[in-house]
Write a protein that holds these residues in place. Structure first.
Motif, PDB file in Angstrom:
ATOM      1  N   GLN A  76      34.257  34.044  39.506  1.00  0.00           N
ATOM      2  CA  GLN A  76      35.126  34.306  38.358  1.00  0.00           C
ATOM      3  C   GLN A  76      34.663  35.551  37.609  1.00  0.00           C
ATOM      4  O   GLN A  76      35.486  36.321  37.095  1.00  0.00           O
ATOM      5  CB  GLN A  76      35.171  33.086  37.436  1.00  0.00           C
ATOM      6  CG  GLN A  76      35.859  31.882  38.048  1.00  0.00           C
ATOM      7  CD  GLN A  76      37.235  32.222  38.622  1.00  0.00           C
ATOM      8  OE1 GLN A  76      38.072  32.832  37.964  1.00  0.00           O
ATOM      9  NE2 GLN A  76      37.466  31.831  39.873  1.00  0.00           N
ATOM     10  N   VAL A  79      35.971  38.522  39.632  1.00  0.00           N
ATOM     11  CA  VAL A  79      37.400  38.761  39.449  1.00  0.00           C
ATOM     12  C   VAL A  79      37.657  39.457  38.119  1.00  0.00           C
ATOM     13  O   VAL A  79      38.528  40.331  38.007  1.00  0.00           O
ATOM     14  CB  VAL A  79      38.172  37.429  39.515  1.00  0.00           C
ATOM     15  CG1 VAL A  79      39.635  37.636  39.122  1.00  0.00           C
ATOM     16  CG2 VAL A  79      38.087  36.841  40.921  1.00  0.00           C
ATOM     17  N   THR A  92      42.817  44.953  44.990  1.00  0.00           N
ATOM     18  CA  THR A  92      43.268  43.569  44.901  1.00  0.00           C
ATOM     19  C   THR A  92      42.106  42.654  45.273  1.00  0.00           C
ATOM     20  O   THR A  92      41.410  42.907  46.262  1.00  0.00           O
ATOM     21  CB  THR A  92      44.452  43.327  45.848  1.00  0.00           C
ATOM     22  OG1 THR A  92      45.532  44.194  45.484  1.00  0.00           O
ATOM     23  CG2 THR A  92      44.919  41.884  45.794  1.00  0.00           C
ATOM     24  N   VAL A  93      41.896  41.603  44.491  1.00  0.00           N
ATOM     25  CA  VAL A  93      40.754  40.717  44.719  1.00  0.00           C
ATOM     26  C   VAL A  93      41.235  39.287  44.953  1.00  0.00           C
ATOM     27  O   VAL A  93      42.059  38.757  44.195  1.00  0.00           O
ATOM     28  CB  VAL A  93      39.786  40.732  43.516  1.00  0.00           C
ATOM     29  CG1 VAL A  93      38.590  39.819  43.776  1.00  0.00           C
ATOM     30  CG2 VAL A  93      39.320  42.145  43.226  1.00  0.00           C
ATOM     31  N   ARG A  94      40.698  38.697  46.016  1.00  0.00           N
ATOM     32  CA  ARG A  94      40.912  37.276  46.296  1.00  0.00           C
ATOM     33  C   ARG A  94      39.545  36.615  46.452  1.00  0.00           C
ATOM     34  O   ARG A  94      38.572  37.293  46.781  1.00  0.00           O
ATOM     35  CB  ARG A  94      41.741  37.093  47.575  1.00  0.00           C
ATOM     36  CG  ARG A  94      43.120  37.737  47.515  1.00  0.00           C
ATOM     37  CD  ARG A  94      43.807  37.679  48.853  1.00  0.00           C
ATOM     38  NE  ARG A  94      45.093  38.394  48.833  1.00  0.00           N
ATOM     39  CZ  ARG A  94      45.740  38.779  49.917  1.00  0.00           C
ATOM     40  NH1 ARG A  94      45.233  38.524  51.116  1.00  0.00           N
ATOM     41  NH2 ARG A  94      46.895  39.415  49.820  1.00  0.00           N
ATOM     42  N   THR A  95      39.478  35.324  46.229  1.00  0.00           N
ATOM     43  CA  THR A  95      38.197  34.630  46.328  1.00  0.00           C
ATOM     44  C   THR A  95      38.295  33.420  47.256  1.00  0.00           C
ATOM     45  O   THR A  95      39.356  32.809  47.387  1.00  0.00           O
ATOM     46  CB  THR A  95      37.706  34.143  44.946  1.00  0.00           C
ATOM     47  OG1 THR A  95      38.651  33.217  44.404  1.00  0.00           O
ATOM     48  CG2 THR A  95      37.538  35.317  43.995  1.00  0.00           C
TER      49      THR A  95
END
Length: 278
Positions: A76, A79, A92-95
């Motif tokens: 978190q 992000v 672009t960020v994904r987790t």
């Protein structure tokens, strides 16, 4: 298998500037020359996203980063922090939350590059093999930075330096929760696995060079270094306490310099070339 690594936001924030200066920019640029946008990077053991923030400006645009870590709280923070690509645009960020030692080719499907920082040396041989196998099966190049090599130099030198270094390195190779960790051997093991698969491998030194401007990091690092040594060899508790007082006084006086050796590793398949993609 579990690759749970206990780290804090404070520690990762404290070490990030040193990591930025240490990582091999040349290897990251070389990796970028193999890629064509849009780029998708899977970063393993992402923590607060330090590798993404450092590497994204060195890779083609546009970019999507998929951050893998066991710790959702750290992700978190990643992000919430911005990262920009070579064009200056936000990535672009994904987790993904999960155990890194269970990575497979399906878990990095669609990746252009796999990265990790300060990760390999806290994994077991089976976990490193799983990561390498996933990269090989998916045909995805890998850039692994800041793996410790076991070598430390402290100035001014102390006759006890080698004693604590040896105990620390044994601790890095300890068995934890049934997992025999690779410690300083990890980067060589990974390179050998890639070579066995017919991949090209390139190394670069990436040492921390810490001086008076990194006094807080030196203090925290020495505390952890000695703590691990004593955990491995309890008989060192008393000399470690005396040693810590000496080093703390030197650090407070701005007279302490520490070099912690690391190695960066870039591995890629024959289908890719550093000069311009497949």
């Amino acid at each position: 298998m579990s690759a749970v690594i206990p780290v804090s936001v404070d520690w990762l924030s404290l070490r990030e500037p040193a990591d930025v200066h240490a990582r091999s920019r040349a290897l990251a640029v070389q990796a970028g020359r193999m890629l064509r946008g849009p780029v998708t990077v899977h970063d393993l053991g992402s923590g607060t996203g330090s590798m993404m923030r450092w590497c994204a400006p060195l890779l083609p645009a546009p970019q999507t980063w998929v951050l893998h870590d066991w710790n959702e709280d750290l992700l978190q923070h990643a992000v919430a922090a911005s990262a920009r690509d070579a064009s200056g645009s936000s990535v672009t960020v994904r987790t993904r939350v999960g155990e890194l030692g269970r990575l497979d080719a399906e878990g990095i499907a669609g990746a252009s590059l796999v990265t990790a920082s300060a990760l390999l040396d806290v994994l077991s041989a089976a976990e490193v093999e799983a990561i390498v196998t996933a990269c090989v099966q998916a045909g995805v190049p890998a850039l692994f930075s800041l793996s410790v090599t076991g070598s430390v130099r402290i100035d001014p030198a102390d006759p006890r330096d080698g004693l604590f270094e040896a105990a620390f390195n044994d601790h890095q190779r300890r068995t934890a929760d049934g997992r025999r960790l690779l410690g300083p051997d990890a980067v060589t093991v990974a390179a050998d696995l890639f070579r066995a698969a017919g991949w090209s491998v390139q190394f670069a030194e990436s040492p921390w060079r810490l001086g008076a401007d990194r006094a807080s990091l030196i203090s925290e690092w020495i505390d952890g270094w000695l703590g691990a040594a004593v955990d491995q060899e309890p008989s060192l508790r008393e000399p470690a306490g005396e040693y810590a007082l000496v080093r703390a006084a030197q650090c407070d006086a701005g007279r302490l310099q520490v070099t912690v050796q690391h190695a960066d590793l870039l591995a890629w398949p024959a289908t890719l070339q550093p000069g311009g993609g497949p």
